[in-house]
Motif scaffolding. Structure first.
Motif, short mmCIF file in Angstrom:
data_model
loop_
_atom_site.label_atom_id
_atom_site.label_comp_id
_atom_site.label_asym_id
_atom_site.label_seq_id
_atom_site.Cartn_x
_atom_site.Cartn_y
_atom_site.Cartn_z
N GLY A 1 -1.46 -2.07 -4.92
CA GLY A 1 -0.36 -1.24 -4.45
C GLY A 1 -0.07 -0.03 -5.32
O GLY A 1 1.08 0.37 -5.49
N LYS A 2 -1.13 0.59 -5.85
CA LYS A 2 -0.95 1.76 -6.72
C LYS A 2 -1.06 3.06 -5.93
O LYS A 2 -1.73 3.11 -4.90
N ASN A 3 -0.41 4.09 -6.43
CA ASN A 3 -0.44 5.40 -5.80
C ASN A 3 -1.72 6.12 -6.23
O ASN A 3 -1.81 6.66 -7.33
N ASP B 1 -1.83 10.09 -13.18
CA ASP B 1 -1.78 9.09 -14.24
C ASP B 1 -2.50 7.82 -13.82
O ASP B 1 -3.19 7.18 -14.63
N VAL B 2 -2.34 7.45 -12.56
CA VAL B 2 -3.03 6.27 -12.03
C VAL B 2 -4.54 6.50 -12.05
O VAL B 2 -5.31 5.63 -12.50
N LEU B 3 -4.97 7.66 -11.61
CA LEU B 3 -6.41 7.97 -11.58
C LEU B 3 -7.01 8.01 -12.99
O LEU B 3 -8.13 7.53 -13.20
N VAL B 4 -6.25 8.54 -13.94
CA VAL B 4 -6.73 8.56 -15.32
C VAL B 4 -6.88 7.14 -15.85
O VAL B 4 -7.87 6.81 -16.52
N ALA B 5 -5.92 6.29 -15.55
CA ALA B 5 -6.00 4.90 -15.99
C ALA B 5 -7.20 4.19 -15.38
O ALA B 5 -7.92 3.43 -16.05
N LEU B 6 -7.45 4.45 -14.09
CA LEU B 6 -8.61 3.85 -13.43
C LEU B 6 -9.90 4.37 -14.04
O LEU B 6 -10.86 3.61 -14.22
N GLY B 7 -9.91 5.65 -14.38
CA GLY B 7 -11.11 6.25 -14.96
C GLY B 7 -11.43 5.73 -16.35
O GLY B 7 -12.58 5.40 -16.66
N THR B 8 -10.41 5.64 -17.18
CA THR B 8 -10.65 5.15 -18.54
C THR B 8 -11.07 3.68 -18.53
O THR B 8 -11.80 3.23 -19.41
N ALA B 9 -10.64 2.95 -17.50
CA ALA B 9 -11.01 1.53 -17.40
C ALA B 9 -12.51 1.36 -17.16
O ALA B 9 -13.07 0.30 -17.46
N ILE B 10 -13.16 2.40 -16.60
CA ILE B 10 -14.60 2.30 -16.36
C ILE B 10 -15.39 3.18 -17.33
O ILE B 10 -16.58 3.42 -17.13
N GLY B 11 -14.71 3.66 -18.38
CA GLY B 11 -15.41 4.36 -19.43
C GLY B 11 -15.46 5.87 -19.32
O GLY B 11 -16.20 6.52 -20.07
N ALA C 1 0.83 -1.21 0.00
CA ALA C 1 0.00 0.00 0.00
C ALA C 1 0.86 1.26 0.00
O ALA C 1 1.87 1.34 0.70
N VAL C 2 0.46 2.23 -0.81
CA VAL C 2 1.21 3.48 -0.95
C VAL C 2 0.58 4.56 -0.07
O VAL C 2 -0.62 4.83 -0.17
N VAL C 3 1.37 5.16 0.78
CA VAL C 3 0.89 6.27 1.62
C VAL C 3 0.58 7.45 0.70
O VAL C 3 1.47 8.00 0.05
N ALA C 4 -0.70 7.83 0.63
CA ALA C 4 -1.11 8.85 -0.34
C ALA C 4 -2.26 9.68 0.19
O ALA C 4 -3.22 9.14 0.76
N ASN C 5 -2.19 10.99 -0.01
CA ASN C 5 -3.30 11.87 0.32
C ASN C 5 -4.48 11.53 -0.60
O ASN C 5 -4.29 11.31 -1.79
N GLN D 1 -12.71 0.68 -8.18
CA GLN D 1 -11.39 0.79 -8.80
C GLN D 1 -10.36 1.33 -7.81
O GLN D 1 -9.23 0.83 -7.74
N LEU D 2 -10.74 2.34 -7.05
CA LEU D 2 -9.82 2.94 -6.08
C LEU D 2 -9.44 1.96 -4.98
O LEU D 2 -8.26 1.83 -4.63
N PHE D 3 -10.44 1.30 -4.42
CA PHE D 3 -10.16 0.35 -3.35
C PHE D 3 -9.22 -0.76 -3.83
O PHE D 3 -8.26 -1.13 -3.13
N ARG D 4 -9.51 -1.30 -5.00
CA ARG D 4 -8.67 -2.38 -5.51
C ARG D 4 -7.26 -1.88 -5.81
O ARG D 4 -6.27 -2.57 -5.52
N ALA D 5 -7.17 -0.67 -6.35
CA ALA D 5 -5.85 -0.10 -6.65
C ALA D 5 -5.03 0.08 -5.39
O ALA D 5 -3.82 -0.20 -5.36
#
Length: 235
Positions: A129-131, A136-146, A93-97, A120-124
């Motif tokens: 172990g994603k930040n 860039d991570v959030l954009v990837a998660l977003g495009t994955a759900i359309g 897990a990545v320490v992240a605001n 998507q966020l919870f799984r990431a």
């Protein structure tokens, strides 16, 4: 009937509570008339994003725990997660605001994708172990759900939906949320914490039963034939 759920992506019990609530809702007879809305809550608004720091070290620092005890706590929640079919890799897990992650969810809600964004966020965070503060991570998660990539990048690069996050935090105080997950059913009843699916089911039954009396479902016509109306027209 609306069910509002206040949560934070870094809260291990929020993901567990999500699954337990979903399990209850899946068997609830009135599930088609239940609208779930995810609300923002920040457990630590001042948290700094530190990808190189382990979650155990972070907890040891902020709570004054010994690192070994922090590891034991995380092992415990990992086992609880496994009981509902979730895989937690807390050592990754990545320490992240979480502020931008919440803005991401707020944007997704406007597209009817709030629940998918939360998942998507919870799984990431807990599994992959994603930040979750990284755009860039959030954009990837977003495009994955359309979600639209260009639009999402524009949102994240600015301050959009920040006010919506702060409004949710304010509302949490008004409804009595002192921690998360916090479930509010029809703004009448509250369930705090990752309760059992049986507890969630009972809460749904009680709140929905009262809501349904105030919002009866229109009768569905099975057949139509010749009839007369009050104005004297018969056909």
């Amino acid at each position: 009937m609306k069910v509002e759920i206040w949560s934070d992506v870094m809260c291990p019990f929020c993901y567990i509570g999500k699954r337990k609530f979903e399990n209850a809702l899946a068997t609830f007879p009135g599930r088609e008339r239940v609208d779930v809305e995810w609300k923002s809550f920040q457990l630590n608004p001042d948290m700094k994003t530190e990808p190189g720091k382990s979650i155990n070290d972070y907890l040891a620092e902020v709570k004054g725990w010994a690192p070994d005890y922090a590891r034991q706590v995380n092992d415990h929640v990992t086992n609880l997660a496994a009981e509902v079919g979730l895989e937690y890799n807390m050592d990754q897990a990545v320490v992240a605001n979480s502020f931008d992650a919440h803005r991401f969810v707020q944007f997704a809600k406007t597209k009817g994708k709030g629940d998918e964004a939360e998942e998507q966020l919870f799984r990431a965070y807990f599994t992959d172990g994603k930040n979750t503060a990284d755009h860039d991570v959030l954009v990837a998660l977003g495009t994955a759900i359309g979600l639209d990539e260009v639009e999402l990048k524009s949102v994240l690069s600015g301050n959009e939906f920040g006010a919506a996050v702060r409004q949710d935090v304010y509302e949490a105080q008004q409804v009595g949320a002192r921690g998360v997950p916090f479930f509010v059913l029809d703004r009448k009843y509250a369930v705090s914490g990752a309760q059992s699916s049986e507890t969630f089911f009972a809460a749904l039954e009680k709140s929905f039963g009262e809501w349904e009396k105030e919002n009866p479902q229109p009768l569905q016509s099975l057949a139509e034939g010749a009839a007369c109306t009050p104005d004297g027209i018969c056909n």
